[in-house]
Design a protein around this motif. Sequence first.
Motif, short mmCIF file in Angstrom:
data_model
loop_
_atom_site.label_atom_id
_atom_site.label_comp_id
_atom_site.label_asym_id
_atom_site.label_seq_id
_atom_site.Cartn_x
_atom_site.Cartn_y
_atom_site.Cartn_z
N TYR A 148 14.83 20.47 26.56
CA TYR A 148 15.47 20.96 27.86
C TYR A 148 14.63 21.67 28.82
N THR A 149 13.69 21.97 28.21
CA THR A 149 12.29 22.56 29.54
C THR A 149 11.86 22.77 29.79
N VAL A 150 12.16 20.62 29.83
CA VAL A 150 11.36 19.92 30.80
C VAL A 150 11.82 20.65 32.38
N GLY A 151 10.67 20.80 32.88
CA GLY A 151 10.57 21.63 34.59
C GLY A 151 10.21 20.46 35.26
N GLY A 152 10.17 20.67 36.77
CA GLY A 152 10.43 19.75 38.04
C GLY A 152 11.12 19.32 38.29
N ASP A 153 11.10 17.77 39.40
CA ASP A 153 12.28 17.65 40.38
C ASP A 153 12.18 15.99 39.43
N VAL A 154 13.45 15.27 40.37
CA VAL A 154 13.03 14.09 39.49
C VAL A 154 12.15 13.23 39.51
N GLU A 155 11.80 13.18 40.23
CA GLU A 155 9.96 12.42 40.44
C GLU A 155 8.86 12.58 39.58
N GLN A 156 8.97 14.06 39.60
CA GLN A 156 8.05 14.60 38.42
C GLN A 156 8.38 13.87 37.04
N LYS A 157 9.82 13.87 36.61
CA LYS A 157 9.48 14.10 35.42
C LYS A 157 9.99 12.91 35.06
N GLY A 158 10.14 11.86 35.76
CA GLY A 158 9.87 10.33 35.59
C GLY A 158 8.72 10.15 35.73
N ARG A 159 7.88 11.00 36.40
CA ARG A 159 6.22 10.20 35.98
C ARG A 159 5.99 10.69 34.37
N LEU A 160 6.44 12.08 33.92
CA LEU A 160 5.54 12.64 33.12
C LEU A 160 6.30 11.26 31.81
N LEU A 161 7.81 10.96 31.77
CA LEU A 161 8.35 10.04 30.85
C LEU A 161 7.54 8.47 30.76
N TYR A 162 7.03 8.40 32.47
CA TYR A 162 6.34 7.03 32.02
C TYR A 162 4.87 7.27 31.66
N LEU A 181 0.16 13.53 37.27
CA LEU A 181 1.21 14.33 37.16
C LEU A 181 0.81 16.19 37.90
N GLU A 182 0.01 16.08 38.95
CA GLU A 182 0.50 16.99 39.15
C GLU A 182 1.18 17.05 40.70
N SER A 183 2.25 18.20 40.35
CA SER A 183 3.48 17.48 41.75
C SER A 183 2.29 18.13 42.66
N THR A 184 1.78 19.18 42.71
CA THR A 184 1.12 19.11 44.37
C THR A 184 0.54 18.50 44.65
N LEU A 185 -0.30 17.39 44.50
CA LEU A 185 -0.65 16.37 44.87
C LEU A 185 -0.24 15.33 44.83
N ARG A 186 1.06 14.89 45.36
CA ARG A 186 1.67 14.04 46.09
C ARG A 186 2.44 13.41 47.38
N PRO A 187 1.60 12.72 47.75
CA PRO A 187 0.83 11.44 46.79
C PRO A 187 -0.77 11.92 46.94
N SER A 188 -1.15 11.41 45.91
CA SER A 188 -2.11 11.49 45.80
C SER A 188 -3.55 11.47 46.47
N PRO A 189 -4.34 12.86 47.72
CA PRO A 189 -4.89 12.25 48.22
C PRO A 189 -6.54 11.67 48.17
N ALA A 190 -6.25 11.39 47.22
CA ALA A 190 -7.30 9.95 46.35
C ALA A 190 -6.96 9.33 46.41
N ILE A 191 -5.83 8.77 46.02
CA ILE A 191 -5.51 6.46 46.23
C ILE A 191 -5.15 6.73 47.88
N THR A 192 -4.73 8.05 48.41
CA THR A 192 -4.68 7.75 50.07
C THR A 192 -6.15 7.90 50.61
N TRP A 193 -7.12 8.23 50.05
CA TRP A 193 -8.45 8.21 50.94
C TRP A 193 -9.13 6.56 50.35
#
Length: 421
Positions: A381-395, A159-171
Amino acid sequence: MTLFGIEGVAGSGKTHRLMELLEAHLRLATLEHHELALALTFMHGARRRLRDRLRAIKPLHNRFECMTIDSFAQRVLRRWRTLAKTRGMLIPSGTDFDAQCDGAADLIDIEQVRTWVASRFPIVLLDEVQDLGRGRLRIVSSLAKSVTMFVAGDEFQCLESTLRPSPAITWLRTECTPEQLTKIHRTKASALLAAARDLRDGKPPVAGTDFKVHAAPSVPLAAAYLANAINWNGGSTIAAITPVLKGGFAHAVVNRVSTIACDKAKKGPHPFLWENSDAEEAAAIVESLTLRWPAALGDLVAALDTVQQTSPIHQTIKWARRQNRVLGKATFERHEVESTITRQVELRSQHSGRAHQRLVAMTVHQAKNREFEGVVVFWPYTVGGDVEQKGRLLYNAVTRAQRWCAVVVQSSKPPLSPPFS
């Protein structure tokens, strides 16, 4: 390096599979009398749940330690403080957790330190690896050179937008071929399964028997939806989950349902427990103290005696009296009292967790790695972030549900887009 990786969608049993792999490994390579397994997580909630799972592994015989990766970093820094100083490393402060993890990673890069860790902990487990940033990942990647490591995660649940793609999963994908889990075990409700699949694919989730989406521009209407969901669906555990607290929409709705009957049947109120963070709980305790700062010892103890008596309160009173007895301290500043209460609340969370409550309210981040029979998601309505971030939050919110889920969007019109913009 011996590395076993697991990736899987929410509810697919990643932690369960971790336990299976660990048990199979222990049947082939038992621990020596001086050895333990080390289980690491990013959040304390995940740590407590992983600890409970490890207690059920019979070949392990309770020979393990379970802690957050930040706590592990602090341990390494304390044990090798002299070596760090001789190499010119700075010892970070007790509250700078990112710097502490960087310092611990620098030490674990040294073979002498890594060998010391591996001699005590030849087996390391890591759950929810997708949440690790690069500093904490350095600790894990260095340890993996000398231990047998079992790692599980899901890139989409980061859920951390600065970690996209997740460096841990990449590793993880670089160092091994992770086992892929695709079958969901948490629920068999077709509408919930379809909604989760649509959100991962970036599509609007479609309402069904067990998954509803409501538009509610006002707090009273949203509260009615929550109260009706509780009455119609029931369940032993129900969670109200929100991606953000900004604007106060979710707080207002939950507080209304907790204090008055909001549905047509007038079956309420339904008291919810808000799960605040440790820092928020400590700040609220200090705010409730009617004191003039700096406070005298007697006044501080008398004020703390009026607060609900919990372990953090008892320990803070003991701390104040000990400061007076040993150091002759007669007055206390607000910041040092708040710091002490915060530390005691954190210790309680680490060792005992929270009492069970049927109706709970929390943020999406607090709900991670948990499950409830029913879930009501409040989407302000105050939920921020881009479309992908919002999708991850809802998921992450929707996939906490086992039987049913309702999403209440702060809007006057039915939402159509996947992240409910």
